[in-house]
Design an enzyme around this catalytic site. Sequence first.
Site, short mmCIF file in Angstrom:
data_model
loop_
_atom_site.label_atom_id
_atom_site.label_comp_id
_atom_site.label_asym_id
_atom_site.label_seq_id
_atom_site.Cartn_x
_atom_site.Cartn_y
_atom_site.Cartn_z
N GLN A 69 0.89 -1.21 0.20
CA GLN A 69 -0.07 0.11 -0.15
C GLN A 69 0.89 1.32 0.02
O GLN A 69 1.85 1.19 0.79
CB GLN A 69 -0.97 -0.21 1.17
CG GLN A 69 -2.09 1.20 1.18
CD GLN A 69 -2.74 0.92 2.50
OE1 GLN A 69 -2.42 0.51 3.42
NE2 GLN A 69 -3.75 2.06 2.35
N VAL A 123 -1.24 -1.52 -4.07
CA VAL A 123 -0.56 -2.04 -5.46
C VAL A 123 -0.68 -3.56 -5.27
O VAL A 123 -0.99 -4.24 -4.51
CB VAL A 123 0.91 -1.97 -5.17
CG1 VAL A 123 1.68 -2.43 -6.27
CG2 VAL A 123 1.55 -0.70 -4.87
N ASP A 156 12.02 11.90 -2.22
CA ASP A 156 11.45 10.90 -1.46
C ASP A 156 12.38 9.64 -1.40
O ASP A 156 11.77 8.43 -1.47
CB ASP A 156 10.09 10.49 -1.67
CG ASP A 156 9.41 10.13 -0.13
OD1 ASP A 156 9.93 10.03 0.80
OD2 ASP A 156 8.23 9.66 -0.35
N PHE A 160 -0.99 6.77 -2.60
CA PHE A 160 -2.06 6.54 -3.72
C PHE A 160 -3.22 5.64 -3.32
O PHE A 160 -4.24 5.61 -4.03
CB PHE A 160 -1.54 6.55 -5.09
CG PHE A 160 -0.48 7.53 -5.21
CD1 PHE A 160 -0.48 8.76 -4.66
CD2 PHE A 160 0.68 6.92 -5.76
CE1 PHE A 160 0.61 9.59 -5.29
CE2 PHE A 160 1.86 7.66 -5.80
CZ PHE A 160 1.87 8.84 -5.62
#
Length: 937
Positions: free
Chosen positions: A610, A616, A728, A613
Site C-alpha cells: 500500500q 498495489v 523521497d 495513492f
Amino acid sequence: MAATPWLLLLCLSLAAGGVLQARAQPDSNGFISIDCGLQGEEGYVDTATKLSYYPDTGFTDGAGTCRNISADYITPSLCKGMYTVRSFPSGPRNCYTLRSLVPGLKYLIRAKFMYGNYDALRQPPIFDLHIGVNHWHTVNITKPHVEKSVEAILVVPDDFVQVCLINTGAGTPFISSLELRPLKKTIYPQVTAAHGLLLSERINFGQIDENNVIRYPGDTYDRIWTPVVSSGTYTEVSTTSKVIPDSLFEVPTTVMQTAMRPRNVSSGMSLSWDPEPQPNNPSPGYIIIMHFSELEFLLFNVTREFSINLNNEPWHPDNIMPKYLYGAAIYNSVPSWKSRYDISIIPTVRATQPPIINAIETYTVVTTTNLGTDSLDVSAIMAIKVKYQVHKNWFGDPCGPETVMVWDRLTCSYATTSPPRIIRLDLSLRGLNGDISSFFTNLKAIQYLNLSNNNLVGSIPDALSQLTSLTVLDLSHNQLNGAIPSRLLKRVEDGSLNLRYGNNRDLCANDNSCRLEPKWKSNLAIYIVVPVVVSMIVVIVVVVLFCSLRRKRQGSMNNSVEPQNEATTSYVPGNNAHRDSFSLHQLESRRFTYEELKIITNNFQRVLGQGGFGYVYDGFLEDDTQVAVKLRSHSSTQGFKEFLAEAHILTWIHHKNLVNLIGYCKDGEYMALVYEYMSEGTLHEHLEGSKHNGGRLSWRQRLRIALDSAQGLEYLHKGCDPPLIHRDVKASNILLNARLEARIADFGLSKTFSGGNDYVSTTTLVGTPGYVDPEYHATMQLTAKSDVYSFGVVLLELVTGKPAVVREAAPINIIHWSRQRMERGNIESVVDARMCGIYDVNSVWKVVEIALKCTACVSPQRPTMTDVVDQLQECIELEEGRTIEVGNNGFYTSGGSDNPDLSYNAYIADQSSDSTTFQTEHGVKRVHSMPTGPATR
Ligand SMILES: *[C@@H]1O[C@H](CO)[C@@H](O)[C@H](O)[C@H]1NC(C)=O
Ligand SMILES: *[C@@H]1O[C@H](CO)[C@@H](O)[C@H](O)[C@H]1NC(C)=O
Ligand SMILES: *[C@@H]1O[C@H](CO)[C@@H](O)[C@H](O)[C@H]1NC(C)=O
Ligand SMILES: *[C@@H]1O[C@H](CO)[C@@H](O)[C@H](O)[C@H]1NC(C)=O
Ligand SMILES: *[C@@H]1O[C@H](CO)[C@@H](O)[C@H](O)[C@H]1NC(C)=O
C-alpha cells in the site's frame, strides 16, 4: 593517452638531469633507495642489505642543499646513509617525487632523519612530513645523535607519490634517507585507500644479540625488526626449524624462530605503552598485531594456552594455543582508542607451559582520504613548469592540501570524493618564451587561462578549442602568429568562450576577418535561450498533465472524461508564460483500460502493498509476465499531480536501477500504473525483517543494493536531461527483484531542476520523517544534495539494520544514533548483528564514512551521487577482495595450506566486545574458553 604526458615529462627531465633521472626508477625488487644529500652521481651498495643507494638529485626538482653531518657524530656503527642530509632552507614545502609506481598498490615508505648538527647551529628542528597531501607525522628531532625513522604503509593511488617536508617555522627541514618498498596487495588488510598505518614499534622478541636487526634480505619487504633481548623475569625460546609464515603479514621465519616467555611457568607477560599524540592527531587510534608460533614440540600431556587482555579486559575472545612451527597473528582491524595500553598475556588454568610471544607490531592509523590533484592535471602542470622554467615555489601537489599549500597563480576546485582539479591558471607577465605548450590542452578542467603579456610565439593550438570548460582565454600581448583556429572562433561565436588575442603581431581570424564582436553578440542570445526553452518544455509537459487532471477532478467525479478530450487542454503556468498541449497520449508506454486491469489482477485479488495513492496489486499480463499494478484509490484526495508526474517521468527515463514502467491506465476516474514485478519487495521490508528471510541480507548483498540504488539516483541527477531530484529517497522506495537487484521507485514527488540553477524552490515540504534534508527543511530550496542526504540515511540503515528513526528509550534519528557510537570509536556497535560479523570491516567503515558525509548538515560538504557511486564501488572491491571464503556459520575456513592436515580457522569479532575486532589468522587453534575463565596471575 594517459601515459603520454609522463613519457614526455620524463624525457624533458632526462635532458635536464642527465643520467641521474634513470636511477629514479625502482630496482628489480621495485625498491627505491635514496641517500639524501649524497654528492656526485655515484651510488653505493649498502653493506648490511646489499641494496644500492643513490643520490637524491633526480627526485627533488633541484630544491634544497646537500650537507654533511658533523664529524663528531660519525661513529663506526653509523650507517653510511646518515652521513649526509639534504636540507631545505627555502620554501614552505619541498618534496621528493617517487615515480614508476603501480597505482592502487600498497607501499612501505620510510624516511630517516639524523640531525648530527649538520648546520653547526646545535638546534634540531621540528617540521611536518606529508605523503601526497596527507599529513603523516610531525618530525620532532630532539637530540643530534638520534636516528629518527618515520615509516608508513599506505595505498598509493597514482603512479607516483610525493614525500614532502613542510617548514612549520620551527627550524629548517632536512632528511637523511628515503626508502620505498612495494608490498603485496593482500598483506596488512587494515591498510586501505582511506587509511594508512604509521609504524610505532616493530619488535622481534627473544633475540640474544641486541644488534641483530632483521631487514632485507631476511625480510623480503625490508621491514626493520628491532631485536629485544630477554632479561630479568623473561627468557627466550628459539628453534632452527623453519616457521611457515602466516599469509596476512608474512613475518619472516628468522623473526618467528625466536620468542620470549616468562621464566616462571605460572607467570604471565605484560607489555604497555602510552599513546603518542601528534599535533594534528591528538588521540591516535592504534592497530596492534601480535605474532605467535609454537617453537617447542610439546608432548600430549603438556599444554601452552593463554589469553590476551588489554587494560584488564579480554582483547581477543578466545584462548590462544599457537601451532607448532606455524606463524599466526592476532590483530585488530578497527583501531582502538585508549588513554594507555596495558597488554597482559596470561596462561589459562589448563596451561602447563608459560605463554610466549614471537613479535609485535603497533601502528597508528592515518587517514589518507585527502586526495591529490587529478593525475593528468599534475602531469600537465609539471610539464608546463619544466617547459617555461617558472615558479620555483611550485613543489608538491598543485592543489593541496586545500587552502594551505596551493601553488601560486593557480586555482583548483575541490570535491569531497574526487581529486581536486586545476580550474584557473594565470601565467600572465611571467616572461614565458617559446610556443604555447600542448600541455595546456591537457588541463581538461581548466576554465580560465591567462597567458597574456609574455613572449609566446608560433600559432594557437587548435586543441585549445577542445577544452569544454574553458570560458576565458587571454592570449593578448604576445608574438603569436597565424590564423586563429576556426573551432576556437566557433566557441567564441556560440558565446561559450571569451577570447582575448589583441596585440599579437601577425594573428588573424579566418576569412581575413579579425573582427568578432558583432557576430559574438548576436549569437549569444541564442546560446542562452535554447537550453532554457528546452527545459521549460519538459516542465510544461508535467504541469499540463497535472492541470488537465486537476480540472477534471474539479468537475464531477462521476462525470468520466473521455481520454481523447485531454489532448486539447492547455495551460498557462505562472511566470513561464508559455502555451502548449501534451497529454498522456504522448506517453510511449502501453495504455491499459480498467477492464484489462481487472483481468490482469484477477479482479484486484492479491495486494502486494500500500502506498500513498492506494493499493498495489499483483497481476499477470497475457504472456504471463508478472506485474505490479498501482491503482489510485477512489478515496485518495491527493496525488493527482504525483501520479501523473510519476507516469510521465517513467516514460522518458529508463535505467536498470529505476523501476520499469510497463504501462498506465487512465480510464475515466481510474488511474493506474503498471510496473515490472519486484518479487523481493522493498528494502525496508528486508531490513525490518518482515519479508521472507527477514533481515538476512549479507554485507555483500547490502553493498550491491547500495550501489544499485546509488546508480539509479546518479542517473536521475546526471543522466537525465533535465536532471531530476527524487525527493523521497527511502528504504521503502527501493525495490528488489528476485536477484536482489535494486531499483528506485516512486517518482511521484520528483522535481526537475535545470542545470544552470542549482536549486529549485518549493512551497511545500515533502519527504518522509527521518530522511528529510535539514537544509531543505530550513530553506525550502531543493537541490540534488537533498537526495544525497536521504541516501546517506539509507546507507546507515543498510549498515545498522535500524530504521531511519531508531526507537530506543526515546526516538532518535539514525544519523545521531550512529554518530554517537562512532564518536566512541565503536564501529562494531553500529553494525547490524544479523550479519554475524561476516564482512570486510574496512568496507563497513568506509560505507559509514560515506553515509556520514552524505548526511553532513551543510549541502556543499556532501558528495555528489557520482562520488558516492565511485566510493561504493571501492567498498565492493574491498568486500570481494577478502582473501578467505566465508563458511555458513560465521567462521572462515579455507584450504590452500602447505600442510594438507591443517584447516585454517579464523575468527572475527565478538560483537559484544569493545571497539576492537579480532581476527585470528591461520595456525592458531581456536579453543573454547574455560568455564572458569582465564586465570590471572
Ligand atoms: C662532505 O664530505 C665530502 C667528503 O667526506 C666532501 O667531498 C664534500 O665536499 C662535503 N660536502 C660539504 C657540503 O661539505
Ligand atoms: C618535541 O619534543 C620535545 C621533547 O620530547 C617536547 O618537549 C616538545 O613538546 C615536542 N614538540 C612538539 C611540537 O611536538
Ligand atoms: C611463580 O609465580 C607464582 C605466581 O606469581 C609464584 O607463586 C611462585 O612463587 C613463582 N615461582 C618462582 C619459582 O618464582
Ligand atoms: C609428560 O610425560 C612425560 C613422559 O611421559 C613426563 O616425563 C613428563 O613429566 C610429563 N609432563 C607433565 C607436565 O606431566
Ligand atoms: C590577464 O592578465 C593580465 C595581466 O595580469 C590582466 O591585465 C588581464 O585582465 C587578464 N585577463 C583576464 C581575461 O582576466
